[in-house]
Design a protein around this motif. Structure first.
Motif, PDB file in Angstrom:
ATOM      1  N   LEU A  20       0.653  -1.079  -0.029  1.00  0.00           N
ATOM      2  CA  LEU A  20      -0.063  -0.043  -0.080  1.00  0.00           C
ATOM      3  C   LEU A  20       0.942   1.209  -0.077  1.00  0.00           C
ATOM      4  O   LEU A  20       0.507   2.119  -0.624  1.00  0.00           O
ATOM      5  N   THR A  21       1.991   1.044   0.729  1.00  0.00           N
ATOM      6  CA  THR A  21       2.944   2.251   0.722  1.00  0.00           C
ATOM      7  C   THR A  21       3.325   2.687  -0.755  1.00  0.00           C
ATOM      8  O   THR A  21       3.777   3.838  -0.980  1.00  0.00           O
ATOM      9  N   GLN A  80      -3.588   5.576  -2.155  1.00  0.00           N
ATOM     10  CA  GLN A  80      -3.695   5.039  -0.859  1.00  0.00           C
ATOM     11  C   GLN A  80      -4.917   5.311  -0.018  1.00  0.00           C
ATOM     12  O   GLN A  80      -5.471   4.675   0.421  1.00  0.00           O
TER      13      GLN A  80
END
Length: 329
Positions: A58-59, A64
């Motif tokens: 997700l980073t 996000q």
């Protein structure tokens, strides 16, 4: 061997050996273009075998914030969505790379990852200018047949195949709210859209008001452009980037196909599509892609020229659609 991967070298070798067998020794790992939603690596083994490693970090995702706010039926990120849709598609005869293994424990790494079949081939867009008309026809007709088979699967509720179906009858209302959210982002960065915000909202609501209730939804990919179809040397098409697939209005897919395939959309045209839904989803896509381009531009997407052009092009499409619709109505 140069190493560039989310997983360290020892862990990749252990993972490949556990899933495929001890005879599979990793020779090299190369990063592939994985788009905005996941990181993709190609794993080369010493015995000549190749496979693909998907990483849902997700980073590293450019959306996000949007993913964090997704409702359950809208989820288009992560290993679970991929596994569910992969199983559904393959069980229904729709070609997509096989899933060898999915790791969701997040015990050692804070992300899901999976080992997936490597399909050697080109993206569908490579065939748009093939000098052999028969090859072009064959590829696009096969893609069209695959899409038609996929859309022909119906159920009464919209949403993911592992859900019982959303009780709300009018799934397009999800996209109405999404379009309004995207407009609120666009107006912060585009003066022309800002000046026409109220007019665009009025058109969106008018288009929505013309849509009748429906209790029959087809299975769609959700973002089916030519870059999401791999074609083998045997001209066999495979769907990729399937995390967002679900039961939904098929007009959502057809307007996106129309947009992304351009003149080649004629291979996918279908009778019986709802013209009111087609109009609504066209405007929704223009707004969504304008916002998406801006977010990629502002969030450090590597191809800044692409992101800028995407936002500018669809901002113009948004305004043109509004003007033409208001002239006709």
């Amino acid at each position: 061997m140069s190493w560039t991967c989310h997983l360290d070298e020892t862990d990749v070798q252990e993972y490949v050996g556990r899933v495929l067998g001890t005879g599979y020794t990793v020779a090299d790992v190369t990063k592939m273009h994985g788009g905005a939603q996941k990181v993709v690596y190609k794993i080369h083994c010493r015995n000549g075998f190749a496979c693909v490693l998907y990483v849902w970090d997700l980073t590293k995702n450019y959306f996000q914030e949007e993913i964090a706010n997704e409702r359950v039926h809208e989820r288009s990120f992560g290993g679970h969505s991929f596994e569910t849709n992969n199983r559904w598609l393959r069980n229904h005869g729709i070609s997509t790379p096989a899933l060898y293994d999915l790791h969701t424990g997040q015990d050692r790494y804070p992300f899901d990852y999976a080992l997936v079949e490597c399909i050697e081939g080109q993206k569908a867009e490579a065939y748009f200018k093939d000098p052999d008309q028969r090859v072009r026809d064959e590829v696009l007709e096969r893609i069209g047949s695959m899409i038609e088979r996929m859309h022909a699967n119906h159920r009464q509720g919209y949403g993911k195949p592992d859900q019982s179906g959303n009780p709300r009858e009018r799934c397009h209302l999800v996209q109405l709210e999404n379009a309004k959210e995207q407009l609120s982002y666009i107006v912060l960065h585009n003066g022309s859209i800002r000046k026409n915000h109220d007019r665009l909202l009025a058109v969106l609501h008018e288009l929505e008001s013309r849509i009748d209730s429906r209790k029959r939804y087809g299975f769609i990919h959700g973002e089916l452009g030519p870059d999401h179809v791999l074609v083998t040397d045997r001209l066999e098409p495979y769907l990729i980037d399937i995390e967002g697939a679900q039961f939904f209005d098929i007009e959502h897919e057809h307007t996106f196909l129309e947009l992304r395939f351009g003149k080649h959309y004629r291979y996918f045209q279908q009778n019986g599509l709802d013209p009111n839904r087609m109009l609504f989803y066209r405007l929704h896509h223009y707004i969504s892609l304008t916002s998406g381009g801006l977010k990629l531009l502002h969030r450090g997407f590597p191809d800044q020229v692409f992101a800028s052009n995407l936002a500018d092009y669809h901002a113009r499409n948004t305004l043109r659609f509004m003007e033409e619709w208001q002239l006709d109505n």
